[in-house]
Scaffold this motif. Structure first.
Motif, short mmCIF file in Angstrom:
data_model
loop_
_atom_site.label_atom_id
_atom_site.label_comp_id
_atom_site.label_asym_id
_atom_site.label_seq_id
_atom_site.Cartn_x
_atom_site.Cartn_y
_atom_site.Cartn_z
N ILE A 388 -1.87 4.74 4.68
CA ILE A 388 -2.33 5.37 3.44
C ILE A 388 -1.34 6.47 3.07
O ILE A 388 -1.02 7.34 3.88
N VAL A 389 -0.86 6.43 1.83
CA VAL A 389 0.07 7.44 1.33
C VAL A 389 -0.60 8.19 0.18
O VAL A 389 -1.10 7.58 -0.76
N THR A 390 -0.61 9.51 0.28
CA THR A 390 -1.21 10.33 -0.77
C THR A 390 -0.14 11.19 -1.43
O THR A 390 0.90 11.47 -0.84
N ASN A 391 -0.41 11.60 -2.64
CA ASN A 391 0.50 12.50 -3.34
C ASN A 391 -0.25 13.28 -4.41
O ASN A 391 -1.32 12.88 -4.86
N GLY A 392 0.34 14.39 -4.81
CA GLY A 392 -0.19 15.18 -5.91
C GLY A 392 0.61 14.89 -7.16
O GLY A 392 0.79 13.74 -7.55
N ALA A 393 1.12 15.95 -7.80
CA ALA A 393 1.84 15.78 -9.06
C ALA A 393 3.19 16.48 -9.00
O ALA A 393 3.33 17.52 -8.38
N GLY A 394 4.16 15.90 -9.67
CA GLY A 394 5.50 16.46 -9.73
C GLY A 394 6.53 15.35 -9.78
O GLY A 394 6.23 14.18 -9.50
N ASN A 395 7.76 15.71 -10.11
CA ASN A 395 8.82 14.70 -10.22
C ASN A 395 9.09 13.98 -8.91
O ASN A 395 9.56 12.84 -8.91
N TYR A 396 8.81 14.63 -7.78
CA TYR A 396 9.02 13.97 -6.50
C TYR A 396 8.22 12.67 -6.42
O TYR A 396 8.63 11.69 -5.79
N ALA A 397 7.05 12.64 -7.07
CA ALA A 397 6.19 11.46 -7.00
C ALA A 397 6.80 10.28 -7.73
O ALA A 397 6.50 9.12 -7.42
N ALA A 398 7.69 10.53 -8.69
CA ALA A 398 8.35 9.44 -9.40
C ALA A 398 9.19 8.60 -8.45
O ALA A 398 9.30 7.37 -8.60
N PHE A 399 9.78 9.24 -7.44
CA PHE A 399 10.54 8.50 -6.43
C PHE A 399 9.61 7.62 -5.61
O PHE A 399 9.94 6.47 -5.29
N LEU A 400 8.45 8.15 -5.27
CA LEU A 400 7.46 7.38 -4.51
C LEU A 400 7.01 6.17 -5.29
O LEU A 400 7.00 5.04 -4.78
N HIS A 401 6.62 6.35 -6.53
CA HIS A 401 6.09 5.25 -7.33
C HIS A 401 7.14 4.18 -7.59
O HIS A 401 6.81 3.00 -7.72
N ARG A 402 8.38 4.58 -7.66
CA ARG A 402 9.44 3.62 -7.98
C ARG A 402 9.92 2.84 -6.76
O ARG A 402 10.16 1.63 -6.85
N PHE A 403 10.04 3.50 -5.61
CA PHE A 403 10.69 2.87 -4.46
C PHE A 403 9.75 2.51 -3.32
O PHE A 403 10.19 1.91 -2.34
N TYR A 404 8.47 2.85 -3.43
CA TYR A 404 7.50 2.48 -2.40
C TYR A 404 6.61 1.37 -2.93
O TYR A 404 6.15 1.42 -4.07
N GLN A 405 6.34 0.36 -2.09
CA GLN A 405 5.57 -0.81 -2.50
C GLN A 405 4.26 -0.89 -1.70
O GLN A 405 4.27 -1.38 -0.57
N PRO A 406 3.15 -0.44 -2.26
CA PRO A 406 1.87 -0.65 -1.58
C PRO A 406 1.56 -2.14 -1.43
O PRO A 406 1.92 -2.95 -2.29
N LYS A 407 0.93 -2.49 -0.33
CA LYS A 407 0.64 -3.90 -0.05
C LYS A 407 -0.85 -4.23 -0.09
O LYS A 407 -1.22 -5.37 -0.31
N LYS A 408 -1.71 -3.21 0.12
CA LYS A 408 -3.15 -3.46 0.16
C LYS A 408 -3.87 -2.39 -0.65
O LYS A 408 -3.35 -1.29 -0.87
N PHE A 409 -5.08 -2.75 -1.06
CA PHE A 409 -5.90 -1.80 -1.80
C PHE A 409 -6.27 -0.60 -0.92
O PHE A 409 -6.49 -0.73 0.28
N GLY A 410 -6.34 0.56 -1.55
CA GLY A 410 -6.76 1.77 -0.85
C GLY A 410 -5.67 2.44 -0.05
O GLY A 410 -5.95 3.36 0.73
N THR A 411 -4.41 2.03 -0.25
CA THR A 411 -3.31 2.64 0.50
C THR A 411 -2.49 3.59 -0.37
O THR A 411 -1.54 4.19 0.12
N GLN A 412 -2.85 3.72 -1.65
CA GLN A 412 -2.20 4.68 -2.54
C GLN A 412 -3.28 5.59 -3.11
O GLN A 412 -4.15 5.15 -3.87
N ILE A 413 -3.26 6.86 -2.72
CA ILE A 413 -4.26 7.81 -3.19
C ILE A 413 -3.54 8.93 -3.93
O ILE A 413 -2.91 9.79 -3.32
N GLY A 414 -3.62 8.90 -5.25
CA GLY A 414 -2.99 9.91 -6.07
C GLY A 414 -3.88 10.27 -7.24
O GLY A 414 -4.83 9.55 -7.56
N SER A 415 -3.57 11.35 -7.88
CA SER A 415 -4.37 11.83 -9.01
C SER A 415 -3.75 11.36 -10.32
O SER A 415 -2.64 11.75 -10.67
N THR A 416 -4.48 10.53 -11.08
CA THR A 416 -3.97 10.10 -12.38
C THR A 416 -4.10 11.22 -13.40
O THR A 416 -3.53 11.13 -14.49
N SER A 417 -4.84 12.28 -13.06
CA SER A 417 -4.96 13.43 -13.96
C SER A 417 -3.76 14.37 -13.84
O SER A 417 -3.64 15.32 -14.60
#
Length: 556
Positions: A388-417
């Protein structure tokens, strides 16, 4: 069960009644910051089966409860005190609202006879939370506690999930009552209308360039499996919305990428080229629609089908040809039992979608000795699919969303707000719920410092997780926009950081510092093997402001 209290009166007080009703609602854990306004509840929790995680700030407690709702699909529960405590918790309420997460927030309140006098720390919570919560209620007697709590849980999970706030006046919690604990209300669930399902199939069968966009909070691993099977059977490509990438295995051959902040321009073009857009479980709000600009409204040939558990969202953000009021899983289950024969050959279209995604996630060079894209790609390759990978908000998260590939449900926990400080409390909640799984929190230096006091909570409860701090000494997102609009005029976006290794040591953690990319794999392995929480500081070059831009390029 809780004790009956200290007084000679054998009837339970309101705090015990509330806790007993929480147990009936299958609550096993709550998050709190204690306050004298709800001492009766703390007394009720004392001998109960419910674990009370005591946090360092109400924002952290509320974020943890919200993350619990994301992780489990059941309402997360937080207790905070009146006035300043409720104010601190408001960020978590906003997150639960925008992320459509079920949550129940219990708030201490002044005595009923002191209401509307601006008593010490008094707030009118109906006014304060009214436009953020699905329901706000202030208790009027101990007799109504079971019914109110049961109703709160049902409302939080019904239709579009969201937060509920219950105000607890001190004198009501002091009252004693023989009221019976109530059975849980069963939320009304919407099953898809058969005629609507048939119409959807008709639209699908004549489409030439369809796209499914999956998202939203009402989801499950079975939903993932059904969606992947539908895509494999029909050849229809699938995209996801902002911080909902785990709604499909990102290595699925028909996955097309995520409609995020700074989305792949080719994916944006693909949305415009569609002749059928199936919005599955998502509101399709500001971020995935790229500021409500896609799909453009002038294409009269495009069919837009919106599948959502609440009909109130149909037509709100864009015109809808067909609205299906249903949970995504229920619709996908219906479709799995029906024959769908697409007239068009989609292989070329789907290949185009997939190849644009593959090109987008190809690691590129960035300034500095620590190559953040390479580190994220390493994590994507080496972490188990259960991580499970979690994150908050900031430009650093753009690297996570672009280069990390979740494989199963519930393994990406971030705030869409876009709540800064969210990642660390979310990681705490995730690790508590899944103690045998690896939990990694990725946080920017600005993001982490907003809830860094929860490191103490982690130490208190022995929560073994790993925190990666992307330290570039900036409020990166704001600096990026600042350089774009006011180049060279740096104001208010530089950031001082502590020595994170020493800070980790002070809390009894394992600490690492990475100053070159090659150091990271060994540092991460040592952190995995440590018998304590771990923090790895990544010393990033501030020039690498985003995956696609540098500060110099913004200034030129």
């Amino acid at each position: 069960m809780p004790s009956q209290g200290i007084s000679g009166n054998n009837l339970p007080h309101g705090g015990i009644i509330l806790v007993n009703q929480l147990i009936r609602e299958n609550v096993t854990r709550v998050f709190s910051v204690p306050g004298e306004s709800f001492l009766n509840v703390l007394d009720g929790l004392h001998d109960s089966s419910i674990q009370n995680i005591v946090c360092r700030n109400e924002s952290g407690a509320c974020f943890m409860a919200e993350a619990f709702g994301k992780i489990t699909g059941q309402p997360g529960v937080a207790f905070v005190t009146r006035g300043p405590g409720a104010s601190n918790a408001s960020g978590g309420i906003h997150t639960a609202k925008q992320d459509s997460t079920p949550m129940v927030l219990f708030i201490g309140q002044v005595k009923s006879i002191h209401r509307e006098k601006e008593a010490f720390q008094e707030i009118d919570y109906t006014k304060f939370f009214g436009n953020q919560c699905k329901w706000v209620h202030e208790l009027r007697s101990a007799d109504e506690i079971p019914e109110v709590v049961a109703k709160a849980f049902a409302i939080a999970n019904e239709g579009r999930p969201g937060p509920v706030a219950i105000s607890l006046p001190e004198d009501i919690l002091d009252q004693r009552s023989d009221v019976e604990i109530q059975n849980s209300f069963q939320p009304r669930n919407s099953r898809p209308d058969r005629d609507h399902v048939k119409q959807l199939i008709t639209y699908l069968e004549v489409s030439n360039q369809p796209l499914i966009v999956a998202g939203g909070s009402v989801w499950s691993q079975r939903c993932n499996d059904l969606l992947e099977d539908l895509s494999a059977k029909t050849g229809i490509p699938v995209a996801t919305t902002f911080r909902r990438q785990d709604r499909i295995n990102n290595r699925h051959p028909n996955y097309a990428g995520d409609l995020t902040v700074g989305a792949n321009p080719k994916l944006v073009e693909i949305v415009e080229e569609t002749d059928l857009l199936l919005l599955l479980g998502t509101r399709f709000g500001d971020i995935p629609s790229q500021g409500y600009s896609i799909p453009s409204r002038h294409n009269g040939q495009r069919k837009i089908i919106h599948v959502y558990p609440s009909s109130e969202e149909f037509g709100k953000n864009l015109p809808t040809d067909l609205g299906i009021c249903s949970k995504p899983e229920e619709l996908l289950a219906e479709l799995s039992n029906l024959q769908i024969e697409l007239k068009a050959e989609l292989s070329g279209w789907t290949k185009k979608c997939r190849s644009s995604y593959r090109e987008w996630i190809t690691v590129r060079d960035v300034p500095g000795k620590v190559k953040f894209p390479e580190i994220i790609a390493w994590l994507s390759t080496n972490l188990s699919e259960e991580t499970i990978v979690t994150n908050g908000a900031g430009n650093y998260a753009a690297f996570l969303h672009r280069f990390y590939q979740p494989k199963k449900f519930g393994t990406q926990i971030g705030s869409t707000s876009g709540s800064m400080g969210y990642g660390l409390p979310a990681a705490i909640s995730a690790k508590l719920e899944f103690p045998d799984r690896t939990v990694v929190c990725l946080a920017g230096d600005g993001c982490l410092q907003m809830t860094i006091n929860e490191m103490s909570t982690i130490s208190q409860y022995g929560i073994k997780l790993i925190v990666l701090v992307a330290n570039n000494g900036l409020f990166g997102t704001i600096r990026m926009h600042q350089e774009r609009h006011f180049p060279y005029r740096v104001s208010g976006t530089d950031l001082f950081n502590p020595d994170y290794r020493l800070l980790a040591k002070a809390y009894g953690w394992h600490g690492e510092l990475v100053t070159e990319t090659k150091q990271f794999p060994d540092a991460f392995e040592r952190s995995l093997k440590a018998d304590k929480p771990s923090l790895i500081e990544l010393k990033l070059d501030p020039e690498a402001i985003s995956p696609s831009e540098t500060i110099s390029s913004l200034r030129s």
